[in-house]
Write an enzyme that holds these catalytic residues in place. Structure first.
Site, short mmCIF file in Angstrom:
data_model
loop_
_atom_site.label_atom_id
_atom_site.label_comp_id
_atom_site.label_asym_id
_atom_site.label_seq_id
_atom_site.Cartn_x
_atom_site.Cartn_y
_atom_site.Cartn_z
N ARG A 48 0.84 -1.21 0.00
CA ARG A 48 0.00 0.00 0.00
C ARG A 48 0.87 1.25 0.00
O ARG A 48 0.60 2.22 -0.69
CB ARG A 48 -0.95 0.00 1.22
CG ARG A 48 -1.60 1.36 1.46
CD ARG A 48 -2.83 1.31 2.38
NE ARG A 48 -2.68 0.42 3.50
CZ ARG A 48 -1.88 0.64 4.56
NH1 ARG A 48 -1.17 1.75 4.65
NH2 ARG A 48 -1.80 -0.23 5.53
N TYR A 88 -17.48 17.58 -13.25
CA TYR A 88 -17.79 16.14 -13.28
C TYR A 88 -18.80 15.80 -12.17
O TYR A 88 -18.61 16.19 -11.01
CB TYR A 88 -16.50 15.34 -13.11
CG TYR A 88 -16.72 13.85 -13.05
CD1 TYR A 88 -17.11 13.15 -14.18
CD2 TYR A 88 -16.57 13.15 -11.86
CE1 TYR A 88 -17.34 11.79 -14.12
CE2 TYR A 88 -16.79 11.78 -11.79
CZ TYR A 88 -17.17 11.11 -12.93
OH TYR A 88 -17.40 9.76 -12.88
N LYS A 123 -9.85 7.12 -18.40
CA LYS A 123 -10.31 7.69 -19.67
C LYS A 123 -9.17 7.67 -20.70
O LYS A 123 -8.69 6.60 -21.04
CB LYS A 123 -10.88 9.08 -19.40
CG LYS A 123 -11.79 9.16 -18.17
CD LYS A 123 -13.07 8.37 -18.31
CE LYS A 123 -13.85 8.24 -17.00
NZ LYS A 123 -14.11 9.47 -16.26
N ASP A 162 -8.79 19.51 -13.28
CA ASP A 162 -9.08 18.14 -13.70
C ASP A 162 -8.88 18.11 -15.21
O ASP A 162 -9.67 18.67 -15.97
CB ASP A 162 -10.52 17.79 -13.31
CG ASP A 162 -10.92 16.37 -13.72
OD1 ASP A 162 -10.31 15.83 -14.66
OD2 ASP A 162 -11.86 15.81 -13.12
#
Ligand SMILES: *Cc1c(COP(=O)(O)O)cnc(C)c1O
Length: 378
Positions: free
Chosen positions: A47, A99, A195, A170
């Protein structure tokens, strides 16, 4: 190095041990330590850090002309890492057509911790300026916006930054190939690597990039503490996508111009939202800050919802699905899909009507895509 070269080479040297040309997928949760307080090359626990993830973080940072990158299990997890820089009482300013998931996170998750968000209808730097208060800590900009393709002048909004007010962009829609917000004055760039960077609709991922060591340390602390990290395999998929970003974006752009030209002036089509065309209100600002245009187009079908229902049934190549930026063309109905969480009155005020369709134009042959749109409109 030019972008297309950086995507292939930066932060992905052949493996020092085996010479493997491709960065290995290091599937391990933990790492043998050589003695007390002696982790080998700094690796301890998956992690906290993993070589596959680290390679990707360096590559995405380089793609955004930034010094520090962090990758997450989704774009939303990257977004949450930025909001975790805030304290109760802090304010965030963004736009109404941000978004939908970012709107939802601010309104439904962070508001209860005392963080106030304002969403502007206008996209001008002046309206950002007017909304700033002594408590504003973040300006959150998306450009082009989703799904209306509004353009925000990044450099102009960056001019409003101060020691206490950071600018976050973004950059998911433009991709690093067409726009680099850090170069225009942004403090942090966020991506949904799901994306264009991933590019093949086969992985969910996110990233943030900054040149500020303090911001990086704070976000890295959060990344390890909250644990929303991508798996080594996901990191590999995103990195594989990044390598071909330049060639894909060129093709997305060329195809978008072709498809938009079919929609423009078509008898069944109302308003068209494609910033690549000179008559788009944001075109001049887009030309100043973008090197090209991604495959994103929105348009209104005359005939509203019934027309939308018929249109999506007739499409053969464009798949009716959420998301964007993959090699395959997608069509989406924002009102019922991506922007379903936004109250109807807010949606309609900013132009997300029942007849609005959003296309993510893929990299298929342009003639086939144009024919599909033509026959479905017919
Ligand atoms: C998809 C998307 C996100 C969220 O990313 P996930 O990977 O789905 O969590 C954020 N911003 C924009 C512009 C997006 O398109």
């Amino acid at each position: 190095m030019k972008p297309g070269t950086r995507y292939v080479h930066e932060s992905q040297e052949p493996d020092a041990f085996t010479g493997a040309v491709t960065v290995p997928i290091t599937l391990t949760s933990t790492f043998k330590q050589d003695g007390v307080g002696k982790p080998r090359a700094g690796w301890e626990y998956g992690r906290t850090g993993n070589p596959s993830r680290k390679s990707l973080e360096g590559a995405i940072a380089a793609a955004e002309n930034g010094t520090h990158g962090l990758c997450f299990a989704s774009g939303s997890a990257a977004t949450a890492a930025v909001f975790n820089l805030l304290q109760p009482g802090d304010e965030v300013v963004s736009t109404m057509d941000v978004y939908g998931g970012t709107w939802r996170m601010l309104r439904k998750v962070y508001e209860k911790y005392g963080i106030k968000a304002r969403f502007l209808d206008s996209h001008s730097a002046d309206s950002f300026k007017e909304s700033l208060t002594a408590r504003t800590r973040l300006m959150w900009v998306e450009t082009p916006t989703n799904p209306m393709m509004n353009i925000v002048d990044i450099a102009a909004v960056a001019g409003l930054r101060s020691r206490q007010t950071l600018l976050v962009v973004d950059n998911t829609f433009a991709s690093p190939y067409f726009q680099n917000p850090l170069d225009l004055g942004a403090d942090i760039v966020v991506h949904s690597t799901t994306k264009y960077i991933g590019g093949h609709s086969d992985v969910i991922g996110g990233a943030l990039v900054t040149n500020d060591a303090e911001i990086y340390e704070a976000c890295r602390f959060y990344q390890n503490a909250a644990g929303g990290v991508p798996s080594p395999f996901d990191s590999f998929l995103v990195q594989r996508g990044l390598k071909t970003l330049a060639v894909r974006m060129e093709r997305h752009q060329a195809n978008a111009f072709e498809v938009a030209s079919v929609l423009k002036g078509h008898a069944k089509v109302g308003r068209l939202f494609f910033p690549g065309f000179a008559d788009h209100p944001g075109h001049a600002a887009a030309k100043r800050q973008m090197r090209g245009f991604p495959g994103m187009i929105s348009f209104e079908l005359n005939g509203g919802r019934p027309a939308v229902e018929r249109f999506v049934q007739r499409l053969k190549l464009f798949t009716f699905a959420e998301s964007l930026g993959g090699v395959e063309s997608l069509a989406c109905h924002p009102t019922t899909m991506t922007h379903g969480a936004i109250p109807q009155a807010d949606r309609e005020r900013i132009g997300i009507t029942e007849g609005l369709m959003r296309l993510s134009v893929g990299i298929e042959d342009a003639e086939d895509l144009k024919e599909d749109i033509r026959q479905a409109l017919q």
